[in-house]
Design a protein around this motif. Structure first.
Motif, PDB file in Angstrom:
ATOM      1  N   ALA A  19       0.829  -1.206   0.000  1.00 38.54           N
ATOM      2  CA  ALA A  19       0.000   0.000   0.000  1.00 38.54           C
ATOM      3  C   ALA A  19       0.867   1.262   0.000  1.00 38.54           C
ATOM      4  N   TYR A  20       1.920   1.242   0.799  1.00 33.88           N
ATOM      5  CA  TYR A  20       2.793   2.418   0.882  1.00 33.88           C
ATOM      6  C   TYR A  20       3.466   2.689  -0.459  1.00 33.88           C
ATOM      7  N   ASN A  21       4.000   1.634  -1.074  1.00 38.06           N
ATOM      8  CA  ASN A  21       4.697   1.800  -2.352  1.00 38.06           C
ATOM      9  C   ASN A  21       3.741   2.279  -3.451  1.00 38.06           C
ATOM     10  N   GLN A  22       2.533   1.713  -3.481  1.00 36.18           N
ATOM     11  CA  GLN A  22       1.561   2.137  -4.486  1.00 36.18           C
ATOM     12  C   GLN A  22       1.143   3.591  -4.275  1.00 36.18           C
ATOM     13  N   ALA A  23       0.911   3.957  -3.008  1.00 34.89           N
ATOM     14  CA  ALA A  23       0.479   5.322  -2.722  1.00 34.89           C
ATOM     15  C   ALA A  23       1.566   6.324  -3.064  1.00 34.89           C
ATOM     16  N   GLU A  24       2.813   5.980  -2.743  1.00 34.69           N
ATOM     17  CA  GLU A  24       3.924   6.893  -3.027  1.00 34.69           C
ATOM     18  C   GLU A  24       4.070   7.114  -4.530  1.00 34.69           C
ATOM     19  N   ALA A  25       3.853   6.060  -5.317  1.00 35.20           N
ATOM     20  CA  ALA A  25       4.010   6.165  -6.765  1.00 35.20           C
ATOM     21  C   ALA A  25       2.803   6.818  -7.437  1.00 35.20           C
ATOM     22  N   ALA A  26       1.598   6.464  -7.004  1.00 34.41           N
ATOM     23  CA  ALA A  26       0.390   6.914  -7.697  1.00 34.41           C
ATOM     24  C   ALA A  26      -0.220   8.189  -7.116  1.00 34.41           C
ATOM     25  N   GLN A  27       0.106   8.512  -5.854  1.00 36.45           N
ATOM     26  CA  GLN A  27      -0.426   9.692  -5.175  1.00 36.45           C
ATOM     27  C   GLN A  27      -1.955   9.768  -5.299  1.00 36.45           C
ATOM     28  N   PRO A  28      -2.655   8.803  -4.731  1.00 41.15           N
ATOM     29  CA  PRO A  28      -4.117   8.755  -4.846  1.00 41.15           C
ATOM     30  C   PRO A  28      -4.793   9.901  -4.101  1.00 41.15           C
ATOM     31  N   VAL A  29      -6.020  10.190  -4.500  1.00 40.58           N
ATOM     32  CA  VAL A  29      -6.781  11.246  -3.827  1.00 40.58           C
ATOM     33  C   VAL A  29      -7.521  10.693  -2.617  1.00 40.58           C
ATOM     34  N   PHE A  30      -7.721   9.361  -2.570  1.00 36.81           N
ATOM     35  CA  PHE A  30      -8.492   8.787  -1.470  1.00 36.81           C
ATOM     36  C   PHE A  30      -8.070   7.341  -1.254  1.00 36.81           C
TER      37      PHE A  30
END
Length: 314
Positions: A19-30
């Motif tokens: 989750a951390y790696n995906q969020a850091e790469a994709a910068q989701p809004v939610f």
């Protein structure tokens, strides 16, 4: 969610590291987060990343009547995501919550003057000392709050943060994202330079200072000290020979790691501080340091950056 919002890209993660790696790469809004994840110590890193990217999030309970993690966690109690959904809720409720949170006003991002290499312009300099920081539970957000106020040419700063073994590199990149100075992982033999912040987190080695000048980092394997590796006490104790050139502080956290080393530093002539109770997520490490006389002054988190920088010039 995908059918309700055509074109939306949804990422799925079954562990926090993913989750951390995906969020850091994709910068989701939610983000919808299973409540079980929020009970893990490493979720502090996830919250800090969400805060840095202004990603809204909500915890999802197994069922109605479950006790949310925030009820027993001081970290979650002061953070975002304090409302819950359950897995039994209708998809329309998820969509409704998503709409409400995403459409809420977003904070403005302050811009700073940039140099040719992309870093903010340097601030006025002063007499250089070393700044040492130790932190644990709640420390990730505390470090973000402090380092965003450090100038491009800040004194060499060494940080020990207790965190999970897989999250050290994530913490470095997270802090480097918001800090005008260069944040890098602690590595053995590295020379200490102004404008650099060195972070020991998630490693199986203690960070300390070399025994002679010019000062270098010394990464040393060994048993836990004060219950931790890397240990704040190990860092502080290694700096005692240079006490008069040191400014040190203990931030929020459980236990007592760093208190003994901070006392030795104070006796050696260092300027020593501890985060105050009101601004601490967990008033453990700072309390022990204050009670034993290791800290000369208690400082709120909002004043900590300025206090450390001013002390390093005196």
């Amino acid at each position: 969610m995908e059918s309700a919002y055509p074109g939306m890209k949804v990422f799925l993660a079954n562990n926090l590291m993913m989750a951390y790696n995906q969020a850091e790469a994709a910068q989701p809004v939610f983000a919808f987060v299973e409540d079980g994840f929020t009970k893990l110590p490493e979720f502090e890193m996830m919250m800090a990343l969400f805060s840095a990217m202004d990603t809204r999030w909500v915890s999802v309970m197994d069922r109605q009547g479950s006790t949310p993690a925030r009820k027993s966690s001081p970290l979650l109690d002061v953070g975002a995501g304090i409302f819950e959904l359950t897995k039994a809720d209708h998809p329309s409720q998820f969509a409704q919550y998503f709409d409400m949170m995403v459409k809420a006003p977003r904070r403005s991002v302050r811009s700073a003057p940039r140099t040719a290499n992309g870093r903010p312009a340097a601030a006025a300099g002063g007499n250089r000392k070393l700044i040492l920081i130790g932190s644990s539970t709640g420390g990730v957000e505390a470090l973000r709050s402090i380092l965003v106020g450090f100038p491009f040419d800040c004194p060499p700063t060494l940080i020990v943060q207790h965190t999970g073994k897989n999250f050290g590199s994530g913490l470095v990149s997270l802090l480097d994202r918001i800090c005008p100075a260069k944040v890098r992982p602690a590595e053995d033999g590295v020379s200490l330079e102004p404008g650099h912040v060195y972070v020991a987190a998630g490693q199986r080695r203690h960070m300390g200072l070399s025994s002679r000048k010019p000062l270098r980092l010394r990464m040393k394997e060994g048993p836990d000290i004060s219950g931790h590796t890397p240990s704040v006490d190990a860092l502080f104790t290694s700096a005692v020979p240079y006490g008069k050139d040191v400014v040190a502080t203990i931030l929020t956290g459980m236990g007592q790691d760093g208190a003994r080393g901070l006392l030795e530093l104070r006796k050696a002539g260092a300027k020593t501080f501890a985060q105050d109770e009101k601004s601490s997520v967990v008033y453990g490490m700072p309390r022990v340091a204050w009670d034993m006389g290791a800290a000369q002054q208690q400082v709120s988190l909002t004043r900590m950056a300025g206090t450390l920088l001013q002390a390093s010039k005196a």
